[in-house]
Scaffold this active site. Structure first.
Site, PDB file in Angstrom:
ATOM      1  CG  PHE A 181      -2.884 -10.073  -2.771  1.00 24.50           C
ATOM      2  CD1 PHE A 181      -3.156  -8.708  -2.743  1.00 24.50           C
ATOM      3  CD2 PHE A 181      -3.382 -10.829  -3.830  1.00 24.50           C
ATOM      4  CE1 PHE A 181      -3.910  -8.106  -3.747  1.00 24.50           C
ATOM      5  CE2 PHE A 181      -4.135 -10.233  -4.841  1.00 24.50           C
ATOM      6  CZ  PHE A 181      -4.400  -8.880  -4.798  1.00 24.50           C
ATOM      7  CB  CYS A 182      -4.503  -8.577   2.778  1.00 26.78           C
ATOM      8  SG  CYS A 182      -3.443  -9.224   4.086  1.00 26.78           S
ATOM      9  CB  THR A 183      -2.693  -3.899   3.530  1.00 29.98           C
ATOM     10  OG1 THR A 183      -3.935  -3.544   2.940  1.00 29.98           O
ATOM     11  CG2 THR A 183      -1.787  -2.672   3.590  1.00 29.98           C
ATOM     12  N   GLY A 185      -0.506  -8.671   5.177  1.00 29.51           N
ATOM     13  CA  GLY A 185      -0.424 -10.120   5.334  1.00 29.51           C
ATOM     14  C   GLY A 185      -1.392 -10.716   6.325  1.00 29.51           C
ATOM     15  CB  ILE A 210       0.322  -5.026  -0.858  1.00 28.86           C
ATOM     16  CG1 ILE A 210      -0.827  -5.913  -1.349  1.00 28.86           C
ATOM     17  CG2 ILE A 210       0.671  -3.981  -1.921  1.00 28.86           C
ATOM     18  CD1 ILE A 210      -2.180  -5.227  -1.299  1.00 28.86           C
TER      19      ILE A 210
END
Length: 278
Positions: A181-183, A185, A210
């Protein structure tokens, strides 16, 4: 009146980028939209802010581009305009990994998209290896419970971490799934393309990142802790997507908690605990 903030990206094989760049600049300036938009042969990545109608007008123009028809955005609010100006830049990559052979705009190249409502079950499974693909300073102020922090300072370091740390770890644990995951996508989606190209299996990533998770999952049953770093003057947002408690050190650019600002190492615009010895 609050500003509408839209974070978006889409991997797609784009052409005639200088012409599109000029169109977006002209439209955004006419609509008083500010922020940053990156254009590359692999797609678009940006965060913009303005009044609702203006932001939606620019997104609508992007969706007219071949390959960007399904462009989605994550929305939040800011009491003030979080950007000083507009930047529309042409880049080699919309998120820099430094691996030109990776082609995340091919649907077959990326891992399995996991919508927010299915994410908690996936990462709660003991057979899942959960990886935060963001930078260490982002991870430090908030992440998902049990996620691995690669400790990178830039996304360029991710491939090296995969070979030095992740590959031996996967060999040891033999996970059923890898969940990244990341901020918003974009980094985790490109990371899945890299992992699959390197022979990893069972690779998944959080659809919408997120920000989409915080938007859709109620705080009382969330597996997220802390705040989410964002790349604008809000610095970070809380679970309600409101500006959080963190500020920015204007000497080194890293996020600071209210407690950090009470330390003797903090001198506004000069130093903080992160950069005092630099």
């Amino acid at each position: 009146m609050s500003e509408l903030v839209a974070a978006f990206y889409r991997f797609a094989a784009l052409e005639d980028l200088p012409h599109l760049q000029q169109e977006l600049v002209t439209l955004a300036e006419a609509q008083a939209v500010r922020g940053t938009i990156l254009l590359a042969a692999e797609g678009v990545n940006g965060t913009i802010a303005g009044v609702d109608a203006s932001v939606h007008a620019l997104l609508a123009r992007l969706r007219q581009v071949a390959g960007l028809e399904r462009l989605e955005a994550k929305f939040s609010r800011s009491d003030t305009q979080p950007f000083h100006r507009l930047k529309v830049r042409l880049k080699r990559e919309i998120v820099t990994m430094g691996e030109p052979q990776v082609q995340p705009y091919l649907a077959s190249a990326v891992g399995t998209h996991v919508p927010p409502e299915q994410w908690d079950a996936l990462i709660a499974d003991p057979g899942t290896l959960v990886i935060d693909t963001r930078n260490a300073y982002e991870v430090a102020i908030g992440s998902f419970e049990g996620a691995i922090d690669p400790g990178t300072t830039t996304f360029r370091e991710f491939p090296q971490w995969v070979e030095q740390e992740l590959r031996p770890l996967v060999k040891q644990r033999q996970p059923k799934a890898i969940a990244m995951f990341c901020t918003g996508g974009i980094r985790c989606e490109k990371a899945t393309a890299y992992l699959q190209q390197q022979g990893f299996e069972g690779v998944h990533h959080l659809e919408g990142g997120i920000l989409r998770y915080l938007e859709e999952i109620p705080e009382e049953r969330s597996r997220w802790w802390g705040e989410c770093f964002v790349f604008d003057h809000r610095v970070a947002v809380n679970h309600r997507l409101e500006p959080g408690d963190h500020s920015l050190c204007h000497a080194c650019g890293l996020p600071l908690s209210p407690a950090d600002c009470q330390l003797a190492s903090y001198v506004a615009g000069v130093s903080c605990r992160h950069c005092l010895e630099r």
